[in-house]
Each structure stands twice: as structure tokens, then as C-alpha cells.
Design a protein around this motif. Structure first.
Motif, PDB file in Angstrom:
ATOM      1  N   GLY A  10       7.680   2.848 -41.585  1.00 29.38           N
ATOM      2  CA  GLY A  10       8.700   1.887 -41.176  1.00 29.38           C
ATOM      3  C   GLY A  10       9.432   2.264 -39.911  1.00 29.38           C
ATOM      4  N   ALA A  11       8.734   2.844 -38.946  1.00 31.36           N
ATOM      5  CA  ALA A  11       9.392   3.171 -37.686  1.00 31.36           C
ATOM      6  C   ALA A  11       9.968   1.897 -37.089  1.00 31.36           C
ATOM      7  CB  ALA A  11       8.399   3.811 -36.723  1.00 31.36           C
ATOM      8  N   GLN A  12      11.202   1.992 -36.607  1.00 38.41           N
ATOM      9  CA  GLN A  12      11.875   0.796 -36.134  1.00 38.41           C
ATOM     10  C   GLN A  12      11.553   0.431 -34.699  1.00 38.41           C
ATOM     11  OE1 GLN A  12      13.936   3.174 -37.834  1.00 38.41           O
ATOM     12  NE2 GLN A  12      13.995   2.075 -39.744  1.00 38.41           N
ATOM     13  N   ASP A  13      10.716   1.227 -34.000  1.00 38.11           N
ATOM     14  CA  ASP A  13      10.408   0.796 -32.644  1.00 38.11           C
ATOM     15  C   ASP A  13       9.571  -0.479 -32.726  1.00 38.11           C
ATOM     16  OD1 ASP A  13       7.945   3.411 -31.951  1.00 38.11           O
ATOM     17  OD2 ASP A  13       8.237   2.140 -33.689  1.00 38.11           O
ATOM     18  N   GLY A  14       9.797  -1.362 -31.828  1.00 42.98           N
ATOM     19  CA  GLY A  14       9.149  -2.662 -31.878  1.00 42.98           C
ATOM     20  C   GLY A  14      10.071  -3.732 -32.424  1.00 42.98           C
ATOM     21  N   GLU A  31      19.193   2.761 -19.607  1.00 45.80           N
ATOM     22  CA  GLU A  31      18.575   1.774 -18.731  1.00 45.80           C
ATOM     23  C   GLU A  31      17.277   1.300 -19.371  1.00 45.80           C
ATOM     24  OE1 GLU A  31      19.602   0.959 -15.427  1.00 45.80           O
ATOM     25  OE2 GLU A  31      21.456   2.055 -15.797  1.00 45.80           O
ATOM     26  N   ASP A  32      16.794   0.120 -18.966  1.00 42.01           N
ATOM     27  CA  ASP A  32      15.500  -0.356 -19.451  1.00 42.01           C
ATOM     28  C   ASP A  32      14.429   0.657 -19.080  1.00 42.01           C
ATOM     29  OD1 ASP A  32      16.501  -2.636 -20.565  1.00 42.01           O
ATOM     30  OD2 ASP A  32      16.056  -3.922 -18.834  1.00 42.01           O
ATOM     31  N   GLY A  33      13.527   0.980 -20.019  1.00 40.82           N
ATOM     32  CA  GLY A  33      12.451   1.914 -19.777  1.00 40.82           C
ATOM     33  C   GLY A  33      12.842   3.363 -19.984  1.00 40.82           C
ATOM     34  N   GLU A  34      14.127   3.654 -20.198  1.00 43.07           N
ATOM     35  CA  GLU A  34      14.572   5.025 -20.421  1.00 43.07           C
ATOM     36  C   GLU A  34      14.260   5.418 -21.865  1.00 43.07           C
ATOM     37  OE1 GLU A  34      18.816   7.353 -20.341  1.00 43.07           O
ATOM     38  OE2 GLU A  34      18.513   5.711 -18.936  1.00 43.07           O
ATOM     39  N   ASN A  35      13.867   6.677 -22.070  1.00 38.80           N
ATOM     40  CA  ASN A  35      13.552   7.148 -23.417  1.00 38.80           C
ATOM     41  C   ASN A  35      14.829   7.233 -24.255  1.00 38.80           C
ATOM     42  OD1 ASN A  35      10.856   7.379 -22.897  1.00 38.80           O
ATOM     43  ND2 ASN A  35      10.973   9.546 -22.352  1.00 38.80           N
ATOM     44  N   VAL A  36      14.812   6.573 -25.405  1.00 40.34           N
ATOM     45  CA  VAL A  36      15.938   6.579 -26.332  1.00 40.34           C
ATOM     46  C   VAL A  36      15.402   7.025 -27.682  1.00 40.34           C
ATOM     47  CG1 VAL A  36      17.682   5.158 -27.465  1.00 40.34           C
ATOM     48  CG2 VAL A  36      17.055   4.692 -25.095  1.00 40.34           C
ATOM     49  N   LEU A 102      13.577   9.842 -46.331  1.00 44.86           N
ATOM     50  CA  LEU A 102      14.637  10.488 -45.554  1.00 44.86           C
ATOM     51  C   LEU A 102      14.939   9.589 -44.364  1.00 44.86           C
ATOM     52  CD1 LEU A 102      13.203  14.084 -45.594  1.00 44.86           C
ATOM     53  CD2 LEU A 102      15.354  13.377 -46.611  1.00 44.86           C
ATOM     54  N   GLU A 103      16.212   9.249 -44.214  1.00 43.33           N
ATOM     55  CA  GLU A 103      16.599   8.328 -43.150  1.00 43.33           C
ATOM     56  C   GLU A 103      18.029   8.629 -42.726  1.00 43.33           C
ATOM     57  OE1 GLU A 103      15.988   3.540 -42.558  1.00 43.33           O
ATOM     58  OE2 GLU A 103      16.083   4.337 -44.557  1.00 43.33           O
ATOM     59  N   PRO A 104      18.335   8.846 -41.478  1.00 43.20           N
ATOM     60  CA  PRO A 104      17.456   8.737 -40.322  1.00 43.20           C
ATOM     61  C   PRO A 104      16.710  10.044 -40.079  1.00 43.20           C
ATOM     62  CG  PRO A 104      19.657   9.219 -39.566  1.00 43.20           C
ATOM     63  CD  PRO A 104      19.718   9.095 -41.080  1.00 43.20           C
ATOM     64  N   PHE A 105      15.544   9.920 -39.472  1.00 39.20           N
ATOM     65  CA  PHE A 105      14.735  11.051 -39.032  1.00 39.20           C
ATOM     66  C   PHE A 105      14.312  10.753 -37.608  1.00 39.20           C
ATOM     67  CE2 PHE A 105      10.693  13.153 -38.278  1.00 39.20           C
ATOM     68  CZ  PHE A 105      10.996  14.454 -38.626  1.00 39.20           C
ATOM     69  N   PHE A 106      14.549  11.689 -36.703  1.00 36.64           N
ATOM     70  CA  PHE A 106      14.192  11.508 -35.302  1.00 36.64           C
ATOM     71  C   PHE A 106      13.058  12.461 -34.937  1.00 36.64           C
ATOM     72  CE2 PHE A 106      18.564  10.110 -35.653  1.00 36.64           C
ATOM     73  CZ  PHE A 106      18.558   8.940 -34.915  1.00 36.64           C
ATOM     74  N   GLU A 107      12.165  12.020 -34.071  1.00 37.92           N
ATOM     75  CA  GLU A 107      11.055  12.844 -33.621  1.00 37.92           C
ATOM     76  C   GLU A 107      11.582  14.168 -33.092  1.00 37.92           C
ATOM     77  OE1 GLU A 107       7.513  12.630 -30.312  1.00 37.92           O
ATOM     78  OE2 GLU A 107       8.311  10.768 -31.116  1.00 37.92           O
ATOM     79  N   GLY A 108      10.936  15.264 -33.495  1.00 39.19           N
ATOM     80  CA  GLY A 108      11.342  16.593 -33.050  1.00 39.19           C
ATOM     81  C   GLY A 108      12.213  17.332 -34.043  1.00 39.19           C
TER      82      GLY A 108
END
Length: 114
Positions: A10-14, A31-36, A102-108
Motif C-alpha cells: 500500500g505504498a502511497q506514492d501515486g 518543489e515539483d520533481g524534488e525527492n520527498v 507498521l505505519e508510517p515506514f519510510f525508505e531507509g
């Protein structure tokens, strides 16, 4: 030895970003295109353990597992789950067969099992 299976679900990207309030300042906003960093829901299946030591002579062993996310941002609230205790059967080689989200979980970020 502990057997664990981990899967990101269920990754919320998209998902569409929420509308920004035009009355709020946007200084420091990405900014648009910046990694978040995008929060994910991580499914953790805690299956079984083998060869635990006998620890309690009075009430018997009641093993359980905790799983905690070590967040990269120390301001993030602690995220953890715990299995049910195993009080019957082979408590030195317990089987849980439980899946937790487990939520939230961030890459890394890492997981710590105890």
C-alpha cells in the motif's frame, strides 16, 4: 533464531497530493520533481522462533516479539507492534504466525526485533 517475513504494501506514492491552501506561505515547501519522503505501510509477518532459553521457573515462559521502526527523524512518534504471548505448547520453540502493519515506514529506516 527468529523467522520473519517483511513486505511493503500500500505504498502511497501515486496517490494525488492534497491541494495546498493558497493563503499559506510555501517557503521551504518541496518543489515539483524534488525527492520527498513518502510514508509506506509495511507488513511484517512474525512466524516462529527456535531454541529460546528457559527464563522463568515460577510462572513459565510466555515468549512474545516486539518489532519497532527506528525512524530516521527522531521527532516521528514511535512505531511498534507486539505479538501475543505463547503460554501453551512448546514455549521454547514458539509459533506465532502473525502479520502486523507498521505505519508510517519510510525508505531507509530499520526494524528492531526483541
Amino acid at each position: 533464531k527468529l523467522h520473519v517475513e517483511v513486505q511493503a504494501v500500500g505504498a502511497q506514492d501515486g496517490e494525488p497530493a492534497s491541494e495546498q491552501n493558497p493563503g499559506l506561505p510555501t517557503d521551504g515547501a518541496p518543489e515539483d520533481g524534488e525527492n520527498v519522503a513518502v510514508p509506506h505501510r509495511l507488513a511484517v509477518s512474525i512466524l516462529q522462533a527456535h531454541g529460546l532459553k528457559h527464563m522463568n521457573n515460577f510462572t513459565g515462559d510466555n515468549p512474545y516479539v516486539t518489532c519497532e521502526v527506528t525512524h530516521l527523524d527522531p521527532a516521528t512518534e514511535t512505531t511498534h507492534v507486539e505479538t501475543k504471548t505463547v503460554a501453551e505448547g512448546d514455549t521454547l520453540n514458539p509459533f506465532w504466525g502473525e502479520t502486523h502493519n507498521l505505519e508510517p515506514f519510510f525508505e531507509g529506516e530499520s526494524l528492531e526485533f526483541t
